[in-house]
Write a protein that holds these residues in place. Structure first.
Motif, PDB file in Angstrom:
ATOM      1  N   GLN A  71     -20.741  15.267  30.816  1.00  0.00           N
ATOM      2  CA  GLN A  71     -19.561  15.959  30.309  1.00  0.00           C
ATOM      3  C   GLN A  71     -19.906  17.432  30.252  1.00  0.00           C
ATOM      4  N   VAL A  72     -18.931  18.260  30.584  1.00  0.00           N
ATOM      5  CA  VAL A  72     -19.101  19.702  30.456  1.00  0.00           C
ATOM      6  C   VAL A  72     -18.011  20.239  29.549  1.00  0.00           C
ATOM      7  N   ASP A  73     -18.334  21.285  28.858  1.00  0.00           N
ATOM      8  CA  ASP A  73     -17.363  21.892  27.962  1.00  0.00           C
ATOM      9  C   ASP A  73     -16.246  22.550  28.759  1.00  0.00           C
ATOM     10  N   PHE A  74     -15.057  22.386  28.295  1.00  0.00           N
ATOM     11  CA  PHE A  74     -13.864  22.985  28.895  1.00  0.00           C
ATOM     12  C   PHE A  74     -14.111  24.456  29.254  1.00  0.00           C
ATOM     13  N   SER A  75     -14.753  25.196  28.360  1.00  0.00           N
ATOM     14  CA  SER A  75     -14.945  26.644  28.554  1.00  0.00           C
ATOM     15  C   SER A  75     -15.949  26.973  29.662  1.00  0.00           C
ATOM     16  N   ASP A  76     -16.729  26.004  30.112  1.00  0.00           N
ATOM     17  CA  ASP A  76     -17.702  26.243  31.189  1.00  0.00           C
ATOM     18  C   ASP A  76     -17.091  26.103  32.579  1.00  0.00           C
ATOM     19  N   LEU A  77     -15.849  25.642  32.644  1.00  0.00           N
ATOM     20  CA  LEU A  77     -15.200  25.415  33.933  1.00  0.00           C
ATOM     21  C   LEU A  77     -14.206  26.526  34.234  1.00  0.00           C
ATOM     22  N   PRO A  78     -13.959  26.805  35.512  1.00  0.00           N
ATOM     23  CA  PRO A  78     -13.014  27.867  35.878  1.00  0.00           C
ATOM     24  C   PRO A  78     -11.567  27.482  35.528  1.00  0.00           C
ATOM     25  N   ALA A  79     -10.751  28.493  35.303  1.00  0.00           N
ATOM     26  CA  ALA A  79      -9.363  28.293  34.877  1.00  0.00           C
ATOM     27  C   ALA A  79      -8.573  27.424  35.861  1.00  0.00           C
ATOM     28  N   GLU A  80      -8.795  27.597  37.174  1.00  0.00           N
ATOM     29  CA  GLU A  80      -8.016  26.802  38.132  1.00  0.00           C
ATOM     30  C   GLU A  80      -8.329  25.308  38.030  1.00  0.00           C
ATOM     31  N   LEU A  81      -9.488  24.981  37.493  1.00  0.00           N
ATOM     32  CA  LEU A  81      -9.871  23.584  37.341  1.00  0.00           C
ATOM     33  C   LEU A  81      -9.353  22.995  36.029  1.00  0.00           C
ATOM     34  N   THR A  82      -9.236  23.815  35.012  1.00  0.00           N
ATOM     35  CA  THR A  82      -8.890  23.302  33.678  1.00  0.00           C
ATOM     36  C   THR A  82      -7.408  23.412  33.338  1.00  0.00           C
ATOM     37  N   LYS A  83      -6.626  23.949  34.261  1.00  0.00           N
ATOM     38  CA  LYS A  83      -5.195  24.069  34.014  1.00  0.00           C
ATOM     39  C   LYS A  83      -4.616  22.713  33.628  1.00  0.00           C
ATOM     40  N   ARG A  84      -3.932  22.671  32.508  1.00  0.00           N
ATOM     41  CA  ARG A  84      -3.276  21.468  31.972  1.00  0.00           C
ATOM     42  C   ARG A  84      -4.246  20.391  31.493  1.00  0.00           C
ATOM     43  N   LEU A  85      -5.520  20.729  31.302  1.00  0.00           N
ATOM     44  CA  LEU A  85      -6.481  19.767  30.777  1.00  0.00           C
ATOM     45  C   LEU A  85      -6.731  20.034  29.294  1.00  0.00           C
TER      46      LEU A  85
END
Length: 175
Positions: A71-85
């Protein structure tokens, strides 16, 4: 790009077993070789990871890859990947270790092994969903190899790359 992966005649992919000659494997990367020889089977036996080997007609190991989940923290991922997550830890597949024996480098087996590893990630994600496949590059040559497969850098982590679920799904549909 990645339908059914075909290996040259005489090669086969199989789960790592105790009788595989791990110590004879030499990728030219001491950290990779040492981990494969000393820890791959132990981690697999403890259900921390799963390793598959590519063997030739002589039963020697031509290459291997190791997969795990994390698992990775939401904040460690780029915005285009976390949109709507949701803003929490998110599930990922991890390409933890990867190597091709020096005797087989330059034959295209690395690309086929990576294709198989991604196929395995995709197949597993049908039961255990992930938002991306991530990996850590051991050096710049590895980074160049993975970038040819559209892996991108995670912001703030120069040697950690990711392939989004959407990219993985698109790869699997071309095939």
């Amino acid at each position: 790009m990645v339908g059914t992966v075909r290996f040259p005649t005489g090669y086969r992919i199989e789960p790592l077993r105790k009788d595989h000659p791990r110590r004879a494997f030499c990728s030219g990367q001491p950290r990779v070789d040492d981990w494969f020889a000393t820890a791959a089977l132990q981690n697999q036996d403890k259900h921390l990871s799963a390793t598959k080997v590519l063997t030739g007609a002589d039963a020697a190991i031509a290459g291997f890859y190791t997969l795990a989940t994390a698992q990775v923290d939401f904040s460690d991922l780029p915005a285009e990947l976390t949109k709507r997550l949701p803003r929490r830890h998110l599930p990922v597949a991890v390409l933890a270790w990867f190597g091709v024996d020096e005797r087989h480098q330059g034959e295209g087996l690395g690309a086929r092994l990576l294709a198989q590893a991604l196929r395995d990630c995709y197949d597993a994600s049908q039961t255990f969903p992930v938002v991306a496949v991530i990996l850590d590059c051991i050096d710049e040559n590895a980074k160049t190899f993975y970038r040819r497969w559209d892996f991108r850098e995670l912001p703030g982590h120069g040697n950690r790359l990711y392939l989004s679920w959407m990219q993985l799904e698109a790869m699997m549909s071309v095939g």
